[in-house]
Structure formats: structure tokens, C-alpha cells
Design an enzyme around this catalytic site. Structure first.
Site, PDB file in Angstrom:
ATOM      1  N   HIS B 122       1.017  -1.255   0.027  1.00  0.00           N
ATOM      2  CA  HIS B 122       0.034   0.021   0.000  1.00  0.00           C
ATOM      3  C   HIS B 122       1.128   1.131   0.044  1.00  0.00           C
ATOM      4  O   HIS B 122       2.188   1.094   0.009  1.00  0.00           O
ATOM      5  CB  HIS B 122      -0.833  -0.035   1.353  1.00  0.00           C
ATOM      6  CG  HIS B 122      -1.985  -0.976   0.827  1.00  0.00           C
ATOM      7  ND1 HIS B 122      -3.288  -0.415   0.021  1.00  0.00           N
ATOM      8  CD2 HIS B 122      -2.504  -1.966   1.546  1.00  0.00           C
ATOM      9  CE1 HIS B 122      -4.105  -1.234   0.091  1.00  0.00           C
ATOM     10  NE2 HIS B 122      -3.693  -2.359   0.992  1.00  0.00           N
ATOM     11  N   ASP B 152       0.105   6.953  -3.537  1.00  0.00           N
ATOM     12  CA  ASP B 152      -1.022   6.856  -4.150  1.00  0.00           C
ATOM     13  C   ASP B 152      -1.353   7.680  -5.228  1.00  0.00           C
ATOM     14  O   ASP B 152      -1.569   7.466  -6.301  1.00  0.00           O
ATOM     15  CB  ASP B 152      -2.204   6.597  -3.243  1.00  0.00           C
ATOM     16  CG  ASP B 152      -2.522   4.975  -2.776  1.00  0.00           C
ATOM     17  OD1 ASP B 152      -3.399   4.782  -2.108  1.00  0.00           O
ATOM     18  OD2 ASP B 152      -1.696   4.228  -3.357  1.00  0.00           O
TER      19      ASP B 152
END
Lengths: 287, 382
Positions: B122, B152
Site C-alpha cells: 500500500h 497513491d
């Protein structure tokens, strides 16, 4: 290279503009950085691939030199507060009359208009005014700006490269340049659209610092090691969390995952509607 | 709009890909989001301006449908770990043989190669592996990831848009597509080049959390106000620092030198005590309109009502009365025109899209009855 033959004139400023121009240079553009005579060195340290021209823009004859450069260039990148270029007789109306193909990129903190547009500021101020800073920081502490990465570089420099690329692409169809108002307040907000889009979801139901993504969850944070170093843990999905627990040798902690952080929040993040459902919808993603 | 006529096929994934595709949609591209049948809703919440097709890629006939879409598209955006598309017979060699103009964008955490390339991860992991996380965090605390914004969205989604735009521009000259390896580790590192370039300078001479930009300086940080809100201070330059001191009602000759790092902890306490005496609104009265580099830390709700944003129209409202940031940056001739409509339901446009791409009514019906596709034209409430 992608930007072969593209000519960029960058007016020297701090972080955002130099980074934007460096990216263009990295991808093949010929970048001329215009600096003030008497500057000791390029404080931005982001001069890779550029050439440097020292020119006094405040003198009318200096401004005239820049005008000639822009007449033959593809992109002008200027970092000054709204109105400064106009005062130097170097505003977009003038330069684009000389060269209708010129892409005039204006990269500032607050933008070309609005009550803050003529004020000084830095990354932390733009981040604060965008709303984004209010979401970043540990529980019980003040909001914390992650260096000058979010506003100066992401919402600023990189977002400006995006605008320039959009304009370059569009110009292949229209033959015309544009004026780009790239500012760090709006750029940072747009970059962080996800925050507004999930504002009402359980992802942010707890106060700052107590949610999954902002430091609240034990499975999404950093830990100090025996030698004073750090490991990062990002085990959100149940099957990855199990591997984390296994690796830590603490199988009993598995039970704590239900209480540690809101189950609803994790479900929102992963689109699993009921806890008993196997998250097989993510099987393809995590093959 | 800038990307008028550009066709994008986005394979559904989490945050980075959806954001990348949303930016393209905002600037005028027609974006088809391909989701798995049975998905309840678009978890990314970044479906603005897109249409949704529900398609089972794991079935060979489903993969074949995607192949036909890509034969007529400009951009394919896929978020899967290295090797997944190849296994589905949908790798770049195959799709670009069908369509040499196709821009094949691969947006992952760790990239298409390297020892970590087949592992899960992540944002925080990519940020950690990039080196950047090690610089972020207060003195005496563990490194702190700023939500999932850096890897991200900035080093991931936005960097991928950049790659796609580079390839689209280059294609106007060469006529050919490319394969883009956009990964969050490298994207975040590149975004943060400044850190490497200034590593040996005095900007980072102190330990983490004790420098100017990472929370060490009393003039570059946030302070709590009397009403439990916060103000941001960024007064680096001496002339702005003077205005800060003035606005705080302090006297510079009674204070240590601005750049005396040994005195910073004490200065922070002093400033904190002053800030705690007035409310956020009172501080704004004092500092708004000055060059002191002191601004309120606006919440997501406050920002849409703040004068500066209101004057500029920085926030947009859609048909569901949800507010979100207007696309940036502003282009004078071909501005982004974000969709006013709600995000699509999963599979809402399956049939209409296939029809546009040349599938016959019989083909569509067959795919539907064989559960290769799913069509949710009229969706009851979830």
C-alpha cells in the site's frame, strides 16, 4: 525523447517552477533558465539539463530580450505573483500577440485572482488553505506538513507539468497556445480529491489521527526496530494482516483486528459488505 | 476540451488508477471503467465522468471483449501486479499488435520488474521503499505517512497521467503508442528529487524533525489557537518573519536570532503561548492580507466557504450536492469540464458501451446470459 524540439523559458524561482522545468528537460525539452544577474547559484538545485541565462528583467531592455526569446519559444514558465509580469510589459496578451502558439504557464501559490493572490506564502500556507493540511497529523498533535512535498512539488510543480502537457497536446490540434493558472492551493486540493469524495464515509469517521490512513490503525503505520530504524506496515486486507501477524509471531493479535479500528472503515476501503464475505473480489488484483 | 476524442479503458483498482482516469475524464477523455461483475459499488469514489462496464476478465471470452475495446482505444490503464495481464492474454505485445497506437499504462506500487514487483503493498510501503518516508515525521517520533497522498496520488496517479500525456504528445509525431511503467516507489522518489539534490546542504543538517521544512523551525509549522483550531506559519524570509513577529505582538530585539537553531524549541513554546491566546478568526483578522505567511488551517468544510476559494470558484458541486475540488490547473482556452453527474453504478453502461464498440445485439445478449458481462442499467438502492 517525448519533448524533442520543445523550447521552454523558465523564469527562476523556488522549488515548484524549477521542478516543473526539470521534468520537461528530463523528457527532452530544451530549457533556458533565466536568472537575475548577481545571483550566486541556483538555489533550487533542480537545474539538471538546463542552460542558464542571466538577465535583468526589470530593465525595459532586459524585458525586451525576454520578449524576443518568447517569440520563438513553446513554453514560458513564470512563478511571480499575479500582476508582476504585466508590470514588466511581459503579460500574456503581449507575449501571445507576438507568438499565438506560446503556452504561458503561471505557477504560483494562491493563483492569478482571489483575495490572497498578491500575498507571500510557502508550501505550508498553500497546504493549509487547500483544506488538506487539516487532515494530516497524529492524534493529539497539531497538523503536520510533510516537508514541502505536497504543495510545492505535487500540487505545484507536477500539476503544472500536467497543465503544460495538456496544452501542448491540445496545441497539436488547434495550433494555439493557452494561459495556464497553476496554483498550489487548488493543485493540492485537486490532487487530494479522494478526501472530499470519501469525506462522509467511515474512512474518516474518527478524529484526525485515529483513522486507518492517518495513523490510527496498528496495521498502517511505522514501527521502531531494535537498532533504532523503522519498518512500515500497510497490511489492510485480512489476508495480508494474517501474514503480518504470522510474521510477528503473535497469532492472538488476530482477534484484536476487529476491535483495533472500525470494521466499517476497513470495509469501506475494500468494498467488502459483510465481514464474513471472503474478499475474493480482490483476488485478481492481488494475484 | 484538451482530451476531446481520446478513449481510455480503465481496469478497476484502488486509488491511483481511478484518480489517473478521473483526471483524464475531467480534461475531456471518454473513460470506460471496467469492473468485475458482482462488485457492489466503485470503492474508489473517483468515478466522475466515467462510464462503467462490468466484465469478467478471467473468462477467455471476457478477455476477448477487452481486446476488442482496446483495439479501438487510445489508452489502456491497468493496475495489476506484473504478469497478471500477460496471464490473461492481455499483455502489451498482444494488444499493441492489434493496435500499435495504443498507450498501455501500467500503474503499480513496485513496478514491472524487481524483487518486490509481485508483492502486495500500500501507499505507506511504497513511500517507505522510495526513501521519502524516512524524512517525514516529528523529532523523537516515528516517520509519519501523510495519509495516502504522496504515493497513491502524487507519485502514483498524477505521475501516471503525466506519462500518458507524454505518450499522447509523442504519438502525434510518431503515430505509435508506448508501454508506461508508472510505479509509486519511483514516482514518489522522482517527485521528491529535491530531497536528494539538497541532501548535503544545510537544509537537512539536523536530525529528522529538527530542520526548517520538517517541523524544526518555529516559523515553519502549525500552532493551536484559543478555540482549538490551527494556524499555519511559513515565514522563512527575514522580511516575512518580521511581519510574523509584529503580528504576534512580539519584539524581535527581545528574541533570539531567527536562524538560531538551538533556540528553536524555546521559540516554539513562546509562539505557541501567543497563538493560544486568540481564536483562529482573530488571527485571520490580524494576518489576512499581510505578507507574514500566516494562514488558517482550513478544514475540508471551511475551505469551500473561504473568501479566496469562493472568489475563484475553486470548488464544484454536482447534482448530488457533493462538493469537491475543481480540476487543476486552469487552462484558458480548453478548461477541464468535470462531469456534473453522479458517479456511475457498476455495469450501468455495459450494453451501451459494447454497442458503441461494434458488438451486435446477439453478441451482447449471449455475453450477458453466459455471465461474462453484467448490465445494471436501472439500479435499485444498494
Amino acid at each position: 525523447m517525448a519533448l524533442q524540439g520543445i523550447l521552454v523559458v523558465e523564469l527562476a524561482g523556488l522549488a515548484p517552477g524549477p521542478f516543473c522545468a526539470m521534468v520537461l528537460a528530463d523528457f527532452g525539452a530544451r530549457v533556458v533558465r533565466v536568472e537575475r544577474p548577481g545571483s550566486h547559484y541556483d538555489v533550487s538545485r533542480l537545474g539538471r539539463g538546463k542552460r542558464s541565462l542571466a538577465l535583468d528583467l526589470k530593465q525595459p531592455r532586459g524585458a525586451a530580450v525576454l520578449r524576443r526569446l518568447c517569440a520563438r519559444s513553446d513554453v514560458l514558465l513564470e512563478p511571480f505573483r499575479s500582476g508582476v509580469m504585466e508590470k514588466l510589459q511581459l503579460g500574456p496578451e503581449i507575449l501571445q500577440r507576438d507568438n499565438p502558439r506560446l503556452i504561458y504557464a503561471r505557477l504560483t501559490g494562491f493563483g492569478q485572482s482571489g483575495s490572497f493572490s498578491r500575498l507571500a506564502g510557502h508550501d505550508i500556507n498553500y497546504l493549509a488553505l487547500s483544506g488538506v493540511l487539516s487532515k494530516i497529523g497524529r492524534n493529539g498533535e497539531n497538523p503536520y506538513a510533510p516537508l514541502n512535498l505536497l504543495a510545492d512539488f505535487a500540487g505545484g510543480g507536477l500539476m503544472c507539468v500536467l497543465g503544460i502537457m495538456m496544452a501542448l497536446f491540445e496545441r497539436t490540434r488547434s495550433g494555439k497556445g493557452q494561459v495556464i493558472d497553476a496554483n498550489m492551493v487548488e493543485g493540492t486540493a485537486y490532487l487530494s480529491s479522494f478526501l472530499w469524495k470519501t469525506q462522509k464515509s467511515s474512512l474518516w469517521e474518527a478524529p484526525r489521527g485515529q483513522n486507518i490512513l492517518d495513523g490510527g490503525a496498528p496495521f498502517y503505520t511505522t514501527y521502531r526496530t531494535a537498532d533504532g530504524e523503522f519498518m512500515a506496515v500497510g497490511a489492510v486486507e485480512p489476508q495480508f494482516y494474517e501474514l503480518l501477524i504470522k510474521g510477528l509471531g503473535e497469532l492472538t493479535l488476530l482477534k484484536m483486528q476487529q476491535e483495533a479500528v472500525s470494521c466499517q472503515a476497513r470495509q469501506t476501503l475494500l468494498s467488502v459488505k459483510r465481514p464474513s464475505l471472503q474478499p475474493k473480489s480482490w483476488g485478481t488484483v492481488w494475484l | 476540451m484538451a482530451l476531446q476524442g481520446i478513449l481510455v479503458v480503465e481496469l478497476a483498482g484502488l486509488a491511483p488508477g481511478p484518480f489517473c482516469a478521473m483526471v483524464l475524464a475531467d480534461f475531456g477523455a471518454r473513460v470506460v471503467r471496467v469492473e468485475r461483475p458482482g462488485s457492489h459499488y466503485d470503492v474508489s469514489r473517483l468515478g466522475r465522468g466515467k462510464r462503467s462496464l462490468a466484465l469478467d476478465l478471467k473468462q477467455p471470452r471476457g478477455a476477448a471483449v477487452l481486446r476488442r475495446l482496446c483495439a479501438r482505444s487510445d489508452v489502456l490503464l491497468e493496475p495489476f501486479r506484473s504478469g497478471v495481464m500477460e496471464k490473461l492474454q492481455l499483455g502489451p505485445e498482444i494488444l499493441q499488435r492489434d493496435n500499435p497506437r495504443l498507450i498501455y499504462a501500467r500503474l503499480t506500487g513496485f513496478g514491472q520488474s524487481g524483487s518486490f514487483s509481485r508483492l502486495a503493498g500500500h501507499d505507506i510501503n511504497y513511500l517507505a521503499l522510495s526513501g521519502v518516508l524516512s524524512k517525514i515525521g516529528r523529532n523523537g517520533e516515528n516517520p509519519y505517512a501523510p495519509l495516502n497522498l504522496l504515493a497513491d496520488f502524487a507519485g502514483g496517479g498524477l505521475m501516471c497521467v503525466l506519462g500518458i500525456m507524454m505518450a499522447l504528445f509523442e504519438r502525434t509525431r510518431s503515430g505509435k503508442g508506448q508501454v508506461i511503467d508508472a510505479n509509486m516507489v519511483e514516482g514518489t522518489a522522482y517527485l521528491s528529487s529535491f530531497l536528494w539534490k539538497t541532501q548535503k546542504s544545510s537544509l537537512w543538517e539536523a536530525p529528522r524533525g529538527q530542520n526548517i521544512l520538517d517541523g524544526g523551525a518555529p516559523f515553519y509549522t502549525t500552532y493551536r489557537t484559543a478555540d482549538g483550531e490551527f494556524m499555519a506559519v511559513g515565514a522563512v524570509e527575514p522580511q516575512f518573519y518580521e511581519l510574523l513577529i509584529k503580528g504576534l505582538g512580539l519584539k524581535s530585539d527581545e528574541l533570539p536570532n531567527q536562524m538560531s537553531m538551538d533556540d528553536w524549541p524555546e521559540m516554539k513554546k513562546k509562539f505557541a503561548a501567543v497563538f493560544a491566546k486568540k481564536t483562529k478568526a482573530e488571527w485571520c483578522q490580524i494576518f489576512d492580507g499581510t505578507d507574514a505567511c500566516v494562514t488558517p488551517v482550513l478544514t475540508l468544510e471551511e475551505v469551500v466557504h473561504h473568501d479566496h476559494s469562493k472568489e475563484r470558484g475553486s470548488f464544484i458541486t454536482n447534482e448530488e450536492q457533493s462538493m469537491s475540488p475543481r480540476p487543476a490547473p486552469l487552462l484558458s482556452n480548453t478548461p477541464a469540464i468535470p462531469s456534473f453527474k453522479r458517479d456511475p453504478f457498476v455495469g450501468e453502461h455495459t450494453e451501451e458501451i459494447l454497442d458503441e464498440f461494434g458488438f451486435s445485439r446477439e453478441e451482447i445478449d449471449q455475453l450477458k446470459s453466459d455471465k461474462i458481462i453484467e448490465s445494471n442499467k436501472v439500479k435499485a438502492s444498494l
